[in-house]
Design a protein around this motif. Sequence first.
Motif, PDB file in Angstrom:
ATOM      1  N   VAL A 166      -2.650   0.875  -3.922  1.00 32.09           N
ATOM      2  CA  VAL A 166      -2.241  -0.516  -3.688  1.00 32.09           C
ATOM      3  C   VAL A 166      -1.435  -0.984  -4.895  1.00 32.09           C
ATOM      4  O   VAL A 166      -1.551  -0.423  -5.982  1.00 32.09           O
ATOM      5  CB  VAL A 166      -3.457  -1.457  -3.478  1.00 32.09           C
TER       6      VAL A 166
ATOM      7  N   PHE B 281      -6.548   5.014  -0.850  1.00 37.88           N
ATOM      8  CA  PHE B 281      -5.126   4.691  -0.766  1.00 37.88           C
ATOM      9  C   PHE B 281      -4.713   3.878  -1.983  1.00 37.88           C
ATOM     10  O   PHE B 281      -5.523   3.203  -2.612  1.00 37.88           O
ATOM     11  CB  PHE B 281      -4.778   3.952   0.536  1.00 37.88           C
TER      12      PHE B 281
ATOM     13  N   ARG C 233       2.436  -1.365   5.999  1.00 34.26           N
ATOM     14  CA  ARG C 233       1.015  -1.661   5.815  1.00 34.26           C
ATOM     15  C   ARG C 233       0.820  -2.442   4.525  1.00 34.26           C
ATOM     16  O   ARG C 233       1.407  -2.127   3.499  1.00 34.26           O
ATOM     17  CB  ARG C 233       0.236  -0.329   5.748  1.00 34.26           C
ATOM     18  N   TRP C 234      -0.013  -3.473   4.575  1.00 35.46           N
ATOM     19  CA  TRP C 234      -0.336  -4.229   3.380  1.00 35.46           C
ATOM     20  C   TRP C 234      -1.826  -4.552   3.380  1.00 35.46           C
ATOM     21  O   TRP C 234      -2.498  -4.428   4.395  1.00 35.46           O
ATOM     22  CB  TRP C 234       0.507  -5.492   3.250  1.00 35.46           C
ATOM     23  N   ALA C 235      -2.326  -4.937   2.223  1.00 41.07           N
ATOM     24  CA  ALA C 235      -3.745  -5.257   2.068  1.00 41.07           C
ATOM     25  C   ALA C 235      -3.884  -6.649   1.469  1.00 41.07           C
ATOM     26  O   ALA C 235      -3.049  -7.078   0.680  1.00 41.07           O
ATOM     27  CB  ALA C 235      -4.412  -4.230   1.154  1.00 41.07           C
TER      28      ALA C 235
ATOM     29  N   THR D 211       0.835  -1.200   0.000  1.00 40.20           N
ATOM     30  CA  THR D 211       0.000   0.000   0.000  1.00 40.20           C
ATOM     31  C   THR D 211       0.868   1.248   0.000  1.00 40.20           C
ATOM     32  O   THR D 211       2.062   1.195   0.275  1.00 40.20           O
ATOM     33  CB  THR D 211      -0.929   0.062   1.227  1.00 40.20           C
TER      34      THR D 211
ATOM     35  N   GLN E  50      -0.316  -1.371 -10.334  1.00 36.20           N
ATOM     36  CA  GLN E  50      -0.848  -0.588  -9.237  1.00 36.20           C
ATOM     37  C   GLN E  50      -2.343  -0.406  -9.355  1.00 36.20           C
ATOM     38  O   GLN E  50      -2.951  -0.727 -10.361  1.00 36.20           O
ATOM     39  CB  GLN E  50      -0.160   0.750  -9.131  1.00 36.20           C
TER      40      GLN E  50
ATOM     41  N   THR F  11      -5.968   1.587  -6.984  1.00 33.71           N
ATOM     42  CA  THR F  11      -6.460   2.427  -5.901  1.00 33.71           C
ATOM     43  C   THR F  11      -7.659   1.759  -5.257  1.00 33.71           C
ATOM     44  O   THR F  11      -8.395   1.007  -5.906  1.00 33.71           O
ATOM     45  CB  THR F  11      -6.894   3.822  -6.405  1.00 33.71           C
TER      46      THR F  11
END
Length: 196
Positions: A127, A125, A35-37, A20, A135, A137
């Motif tokens: 990603v 944010f 931070r990761w998703a 992220t 990439q 969003t």
Amino acid sequence: MAVDRRKIRKNSYFAKLLGTARSSEFGVGAADLTRWAALVVSDGETRPPMRGAVSSCTITLEPIASRGTWSGRSPFTPEPAAGRDGPIAVLTRARLRPLRAAAFWRAIDPVARSLRTAEGLHCAFGVGEAPVGFQGTVSLWRCAADVTRFAYRRPEHAAVVERTARQGWYAEELFARFRVLDIDGDREVIGWRDGQ
């Protein structure tokens, strides 16, 4: 993340672990290494492992519109949204053509700046699957009307939408909208705006 990726994929139809960006920033230099998703598409509840996490936020979504592909697949099966209102999440994802990436990054800076003041935006944010070229969003909005107002009536965003097809920035793209069913956890993790 490599260990978590295997566990998530085993229990889902489609899954991606994503890096992220800081706060509501976008671009190559905005990566947030803390931070990761996890994007998980499944028939049941699948909570990604949170090994070592200090805080977390889980957003449960239902797809209402989707076009394009991700890694050659169409991961979302939209449900009709008629008669339902409420918070909306938007996911954009693209694989950039290497020779057109620099032009793309220059073009989106005005859009990112205008997003910060968009009416009805709860959070947004960046990603990505890789530091450069893969990439997307994630943004959460008060309602569908706010999404439409930003996407089609903000001149900065409308100009980029028009240039996208003409300049062929993407080798692959996916745009999806979701109904937000639940948000569980620390909303500060996703950059939730106070008072929204």
